[in-house]
Design an enzyme around this catalytic site. Structure first.
Site, PDB file in Angstrom:
ATOM      1  CE1 TYR A  51      -3.559   2.687   0.612  1.00 31.87           C
ATOM      2  CE2 TYR A  51      -2.088   3.454   2.351  1.00 31.87           C
ATOM      3  CZ  TYR A  51      -3.181   3.652   1.527  1.00 31.87           C
ATOM      4  OH  TYR A  51      -3.889   4.821   1.606  1.00 31.87           O
ATOM      5  N   GLY A  58      -6.317   5.045  -0.172  1.00 31.93           N
ATOM      6  CA  GLY A  58      -7.659   5.039   0.391  1.00 31.93           C
ATOM      7  C   GLY A  58      -8.543   4.026  -0.309  1.00 31.93           C
TER       8      GLY A  58
END
Length: 515
Positions: A51, A58
């Site tokens: 990530y 998000g």
């Protein structure tokens, strides 16, 4: 020179860097940790989905980013989230945010390149501060918008403050002799993901609140002295049977402040002596109003709340609060929510409630002195001129009353005011930066209120002509403040005097005045 990164920064360290601009140097061991974290992230992220490295952010984290675009991704994140509104933060607050962000990265869990921490340290030392806006952060994923503006300045875009002057970032870097950051792997996400904005402002609030509480104790002591109260309500014996640290701290401070006063009375001498009670009705009150008698019980919780806030927010300052966490020791990267600001938000809400109560106490003590029917000792509004023709402190009381009312309204907590956003990815948030900003406003207001109280007490001392009877400590405060705000009899505008007294109280702690 203060070393950062090697050991925990204390509130005192933070204050020295922030307010007194002590230069900083990065600890050698912290440098090695930052290098190791970056090298591990670079190696570990190869051929893995991580990530914020090769994914969107998000709710768009399911989209993989090609190797050709991973650096552009970081720039896109910074630029897209530099969307703040409202007022521009005072550069002092921007500096507070920078110190907190640097200390987070120096924990060695962020995977940032050494160039970033070296640049942040150099910018702090040069007083080169990115322009940050007050509106935008919801306090989960951290202070995204505020920290995006920090990051925008770090990459040389937007505006910066250089030694107090606002200018384009490129100009500021040139004047400071520094070069903006070139992103390596994840510096964009690492800069904007975290609690450093609420933490920086929160620590500044705590520094100011400590001084404010000290002044409240001092002014409350002068209030009691001028009313010639009995000494038992701040005695050791009364307060020690209530087992709260704050209450006993305030009581001890009172005793130390008033120990050589010739105005404080002993209940044993005056009311426990049979020769002094040969009356059915006494002119003096047997017990004072609560705003005089219950100060240890009112300010004690303020002290305890402030101590808890300091411990919690200093812990946050020295914590790792971005996401993901790059753990070299365990050879892994952990995803979670250390950026969530509930700890800071909750403490700021509690602190602003405590400071509002402090301001309410000040306003009640002020009203007691201004209302001749209550104190039965001073002319209305401590008017040293001609009653009816002159007005004394009548006009300025309105400012104290209205400002106290504003504090009461501002004390509604942000901590329980979560609004889901970000496609409901951020479905419960802390509103931590809002909480810190509102707390700052409450503290601003409280300084205004106690300044009006201080001005009134000076007039009351002059009415009684009791300077020689005051304790050495309260007399020293009187003498120092009278230089700032001279005695007045004829009416005149008080707003400039109020500003001077407030500035002086914010700049000087009672201990410093007393030497």
């Amino acid at each position: 020179m203060i070393k950062v990164g090697g050991t925990k920064l204390s509130l005192k360290d933070f204050e020295e860097i922030l307010l007194y601009k002590k230069p900083i140097a990065i600890d050698t061991a912290a440098i090695e940790n930052v290098k190791a974290s970056f090298d591990f992230l670079k190696q570990f992220s190869s051929h893995k989905l991580i990530y914020g490295i090769n994914t969107g952010f998000g709710p768009m984290a399911q989209y993989k980013i090609s190797d050709d675009n991973i650096l552009q991704l970081q720039y896109n994140l910074i630029r897209s989230h530099s969307s703040g509104g409202g007022a521009v933060l005072n550069p002092l607050l921007g500096r507070a945010v920078m110190i907190a962000r640097l200390n987070n990265h120096l924990q060695g869990y962020s995977g940032v390149h050494l160039e970033l921490v070296e640049l942040l340290a150099a910018m702090i030392n040069a007083d080169l501060v990115p322009c940050i806006y007050e509106h935008g952060g919801v306090g989960a994923s951290g202070d995204l918008v505020q920290l995006a503006h920090l990051a925008l300045g770090v990459i040389g875009e937007g505006e910066v403050w250089y030694q107090g002057q606002l200018m384009p970032a490129a100009q500021g870097f040139e004047l400071a002799g520094l070069k903006p950051l070139q992103v390596h792997i994840r510096e964009g996400l690492s800069l904007i993901n975290g609690t450093s904005a609420m933490t920086g402002v929160g620590l500044y609030n705590i520094i100011r609140a400590h001084k404010l509480l000290d002044w409240s104790v001092m002014l409350s002591a002068i209030t009691n002295e001028l009313m010639e109260v009995y000494d038992d309500h701040f005695s050791y014996e009364l307060n020690i049977v209530k087992h709260h640290k704050g209450q006993n701290h305030i009581a001890e401070a009172f005793r130390n402040t008033l120990q050589d006063s010739k105005m404080i009375r002993s209940r044993s001498e005056h009311l426990y002596n049979p020769e002094n009670i040969q009356h059915d009705v006494f002119e003096d009150k047997v017990q004072e109003y609560y705003s005089l008698r219950c100060i240890t019980q009112v300010l004690g919780p303020v002290y305890d709340t402030l101590a808890q806030a300091e411990a919690t927010v200093v812990n946050e300052l020295n914590s790792v609060n971005d996401n993901p966490v790059v753990d070299v020791a365990n050879q892994n990267i952990f995803h979670g929510g250390n950026f969530h600001g509930d700890y800071v938000s909750f403490e700021m809400d509690k602190l602003k409630i405590a400071i509002t109560k402090l301001s309410m106490l000040s306003e009640r003590q002020l009203n007691y002195f201004l209302n001749s029917r209550l104190n039965q000792k001073f002319p209305p509004f401590v008017n040293l001129g001609v009653l009816g023709l002159n007005f004394g402190m009548q006009g300025i009381q309105f400012t104290a009353t209205s400002t106290t009312a504003e504090n009461q309204t501002l004390s509604f907590p942000m901590y329980v005011h979560s609004i889901p956003n970000n496609n409901d990815n951020q479905d419960i948030v802390s509103m931590g930066f809002n909480a810190a900003q509102l707390t700052k406003k409450v503290i601003d207001n409280a300084y205004e209120i106690i300044s009006i109280q201080a001005m009134t007490l000076l007039q009351a001392v002059d009415y009684l002509e009791c300077q020689e009877k005051m304790s050495s400590k309260t007399r020293a405060v009187y003498d120092a403040l009278r230089i700032i705000f001279p005695k007045f009899i004829e009416d005149g505008p008080l707003y400039k005097s109020l500003a001077k007294v407030r500035t002086w109280l914010e700049a000087n702690a009672p201990d410093a005045v007393l030497g």
